[in-house]
Design a protein around this motif. Structure first.
Motif, short mmCIF file in Angstrom:
data_model
loop_
_atom_site.label_atom_id
_atom_site.label_comp_id
_atom_site.label_asym_id
_atom_site.label_seq_id
_atom_site.Cartn_x
_atom_site.Cartn_y
_atom_site.Cartn_z
N LYS A 197 1.05 -1.12 -0.08
CA LYS A 197 0.21 0.10 0.03
C LYS A 197 0.89 1.03 -0.11
O LYS A 197 1.95 1.39 0.72
CB LYS A 197 -1.02 -0.19 1.36
CG LYS A 197 -2.08 1.02 0.99
CD LYS A 197 -2.87 0.90 2.31
CE LYS A 197 -4.03 1.88 2.33
NZ LYS A 197 -5.14 1.81 3.33
N ARG A 211 3.81 2.56 -6.50
CA ARG A 211 3.05 1.45 -6.68
C ARG A 211 3.12 0.37 -7.55
O ARG A 211 4.08 0.69 -8.60
CB ARG A 211 1.78 2.01 -7.28
CG ARG A 211 0.31 1.08 -7.27
CD ARG A 211 -0.75 1.85 -7.66
NE ARG A 211 -1.01 2.96 -6.56
CZ ARG A 211 -1.65 2.66 -5.39
NH1 ARG A 211 -1.77 1.58 -4.77
NH2 ARG A 211 -1.61 3.97 -4.63
N LEU A 258 -5.42 -1.44 -5.56
CA LEU A 258 -5.75 -0.10 -4.87
C LEU A 258 -6.23 -0.90 -3.35
O LEU A 258 -7.34 -1.50 -3.11
CB LEU A 258 -6.91 0.67 -5.29
CG LEU A 258 -6.62 1.51 -6.53
CD1 LEU A 258 -8.01 1.60 -7.45
CD2 LEU A 258 -5.76 2.20 -6.53
N GLU A 297 -7.30 3.72 -0.80
CA GLU A 297 -6.35 4.21 -1.99
C GLU A 297 -7.67 4.57 -2.94
O GLU A 297 -7.27 5.49 -3.74
CB GLU A 297 -5.61 3.21 -2.34
CG GLU A 297 -4.31 3.26 -1.37
CD GLU A 297 -3.30 2.55 -1.89
OE1 GLU A 297 -2.14 2.99 -1.82
OE2 GLU A 297 -3.41 1.42 -2.28
N ALA A 298 -8.48 3.89 -3.02
CA ALA A 298 -9.56 3.73 -4.11
C ALA A 298 -10.31 5.08 -4.17
O ALA A 298 -10.84 5.52 -5.24
CB ALA A 298 -10.61 2.57 -4.14
N GLU A 310 -4.39 8.45 -7.56
CA GLU A 310 -3.46 7.29 -7.39
C GLU A 310 -3.55 6.32 -8.70
O GLU A 310 -2.88 5.34 -8.73
CB GLU A 310 -3.91 6.48 -6.37
CG GLU A 310 -4.14 7.16 -4.99
CD GLU A 310 -2.38 7.14 -4.38
OE1 GLU A 310 -1.65 6.54 -5.08
OE2 GLU A 310 -2.16 8.25 -3.71
N ASN A 338 -9.40 -3.67 -5.82
CA ASN A 338 -9.47 -3.14 -4.68
C ASN A 338 -10.02 -3.92 -3.63
O ASN A 338 -11.07 -4.52 -3.51
CB ASN A 338 -10.60 -1.96 -4.79
CG ASN A 338 -10.96 -1.22 -3.54
OD1 ASN A 338 -12.18 -0.84 -3.30
ND2 ASN A 338 -10.04 -0.80 -2.74
N ARG A 350 -13.98 5.15 -10.09
CA ARG A 350 -12.63 4.95 -10.42
C ARG A 350 -12.53 4.09 -11.71
O ARG A 350 -12.06 4.21 -12.87
CB ARG A 350 -11.46 4.27 -9.68
CG ARG A 350 -11.36 4.89 -8.13
CD ARG A 350 -10.74 6.43 -8.22
NE ARG A 350 -11.65 7.41 -8.57
CZ ARG A 350 -12.53 7.93 -7.64
NH1 ARG A 350 -12.63 7.57 -6.28
NH2 ARG A 350 -13.42 8.76 -8.06
#
Length: 531
Positions: free
Chosen positions: A351, A389, A403, A407-408, A413, A426, A449
């Protein structure tokens, strides 16, 4: 309507603050799980009329003259954010003996701090305020700037940005593929605030006309994009099993339950296929599903190998450890592992964007002296953030763009990197928050996203909501919040229709919108706050 506008403008003192807080609180009903997106057509005009009634002492300096406008924005923001973030307190009650003392800070303190951005939004809007529809443009601009800042400053926390109130269903989500959530923040405030013109009549025709045009374009583009042919299936197909074990968070933290938690995941992974589906090629477990360090437990890897059939791949959330060097404590990462049918770890991603106070302590030395620790990290020092990442590559060459948890909610990102991936991945553990609005809000933001990139999403959550979402934000198949089980689904291909710009082009469109709003609001009435 004119009568109501007049009454609201004349409200003063604590009643004015109370109306602003109430307007923000009611706006929460436009968010999941309620999705009453018509509510802001009432609450945003209230905010406009409250600002209309603001006055500042001309004998004071600029900052003091701006304070009444700032206070109205702060009160609205506090109502909105406290009403939509109260469920954060549920995480503190999982280990109440340790963290219950912090409940007021999470439930009231965080919204009070974040409401500063909304105070700044209204202060900025007030500088460009006018008697006509230019003030609607000014308010949209103020919120656009404030939400952008909220998403980037102090690591960012763009949860429940105001634009999400305008996107409860897929047909109303598609415009974000062109202008992103930042553009939607601006457009939503303009459209929702436009009915305020009915109360003052000045600029009514032009302001309402533009708002109606924006709604027509928004709905029309959404209908157009959803009418396009479905994504071409992957060739060869990829069947995904998402395991949703519904493990109580207190149980996950109990050392004596670790074996049972692990076996619960294995049992769901080994179950017979879900009616008519192919045998899963890929099995997905949620965030931190493995309740121990896999690299220290070869027997657990052997058990995974026993369950996986030939060619099957397991993708699971887990904690990863790394030696930090002589004399230093090890580093721990919130990670995703890729494990093949022989029980070998063949890929990993850590992460990057950690949760402050949840996964790590800002100013750790200072807080550690006070005996504080991160809520969701049981190891000393909390988690470490990855430097960059890592895209997960599956055996066979397909890639997943990881993700982890919240983070999503950060469009930044992603950039353009996911466009070559088979899916966004995710994994999350929303069991911290129980059956509250939090998991519903998280799911809505995550699926945006996919809309913005046209790339499908595989979402695995411990307690829900787990689903495969296509590139238009439509749920292909999933499991509701609070359900235990698994779902088998063929992963759809990417859906990238015309008029879906890459991230850099989307940013250019947003800058053009901001520039137009500045010019418009300034043309119709630039002024400093005055009585």
């Amino acid at each position: 309507m004119e009568w109501l506008a007049g009454r609201v403008m004349l409200v003063s003192g604590m009643r004015r603050a109370g109306v602003a807080v109430l307007a923000g609180l009611l706006t929460v009903l436009a968010l999941p799980p309620f999705d009453l997106f018509a509510i802001p057509f009432f609450t945003l005009p209230l905010l406009v009329w409250l600002i209309d009634g603001v006055s500042g002492n001309p004998d004071h300096g600029m900052l003091r003259r701006s304070f009444p406008a700032f206070a109205i924005g702060w009160c609205f923001g506090f109502g909105y954010l406290a009403g939509s973030l109260w469920w954060l307190g549920a995480a503190l009650l999982v280990e109440a003996d340790t963290f219950a003392w912090a409940l007021p800070f999470a439930v009231l303190g965080l919204p009070a701090f974040l409401a500063i951005y909304y105070g700044l939004a209204v202060s900025l809007a007030r500088l460009l305020w006018s008697d006509g529809w230019g003030r609607i443009a000014a308010l949209a601009l103020g919120f656009g700037v404030a939400e952008w800042l909220r998403g980037i400053l102090l690591t960012g926390f763009p949860w429940n940005a105001i634009g999400y109130t305008a996107m409860p269903v897929p047909v109303l989500m598609q415009s974000s593929a062109i202008i992103g959530i930042s553009g939607m923040n601006i457009a939503a405030v303009f459209v929702f605030a436009a009915p305020a013109l009915l109360g003052t009549r000045r600029g009514l025709r032009a302001g309402l006309g533009l708002a109606i045009l924006m709604v027509g374009l928004h709905v029309g583009y959404g209908a157009y994009r959803l009418s396009l042919p479905a994504a071409v299936p992957l060739d060869p197909p990829l069947t995904v099993r998402i395991v949703q074990p519904l493990i109580d968070q207190a149980k996950k933290l109990d050392d004596s339950e670790r074996s049972a938690v692990f076996e619960a995941h294995l049992a769901l992974s080994a179950a017979a296929v879900d009616g008519g589906s192919r045998r899963p090629d890929l099995i997905v477990w949620p965030e931190t599903a493995v309740p121990f360090l896999l690299t220290d437990n070869p027997d657990a890897l052997a058990r995974i190998a026993d369950v996986l059939q030939d060619g099957q791949i397991l993708v699971t959330g887990a904690v990863r450890t790394e030696d930090a060097g002589a004399g230093l404590p090890p580093r721990f990462y919130n990670s995703i592992y890729v494990i093949d049918d022989r029980g070998q770890i063949v890929g990993a991603a850590d992460k990057v964007h950690l949760v402050p106070f949840g996964e790590y302590l800002p100013f750790e030395t200072l807080f550690a002296k006070a005996g504080l620790s991160a809520v969701a990290a049981s190891m000393p020092g909390g988690f470490s953030a990855a430097a960059a990442r890592t895209v997960l590559t599956l055996p066979g060459g397909r890639t997943l763009y990881p993700l982890i948890c919240y983070e999503a909610i950060f469009p930044g990102e992603l950039g353009n990197a996911p466009l070559s991936a088979a899916a966004l991945l995710n994994v999350t553990n929303d069991a911290w928050f129980g059956e509250t609005p939090g998991p519903y809000q998280h799911f809505q933001q995550a699926r945006l996203r996919s809309v913005e990139t046209g790339v499908p999403m595989i979402r695995g959550a411990n307690s829900g909501i787990s689903a495969v979402v296509d590139g238009r934000g439509t749920v292909v198949k999933g499991l509701d919040l609070g359900a235990r089980g698994f779902v088998d689904v063929d992963l759809p291909g990417r859906t990238i229709p015309p008029f879906t710009p890459e991230a850099q082009v989307r940013n250019a469109i947003l800058l053009a919108i901001v520039a137009a709003l500045v010019a418009l609001a300034a043309r119709l009435g630039f002024r400093l706050p005055k009585n």
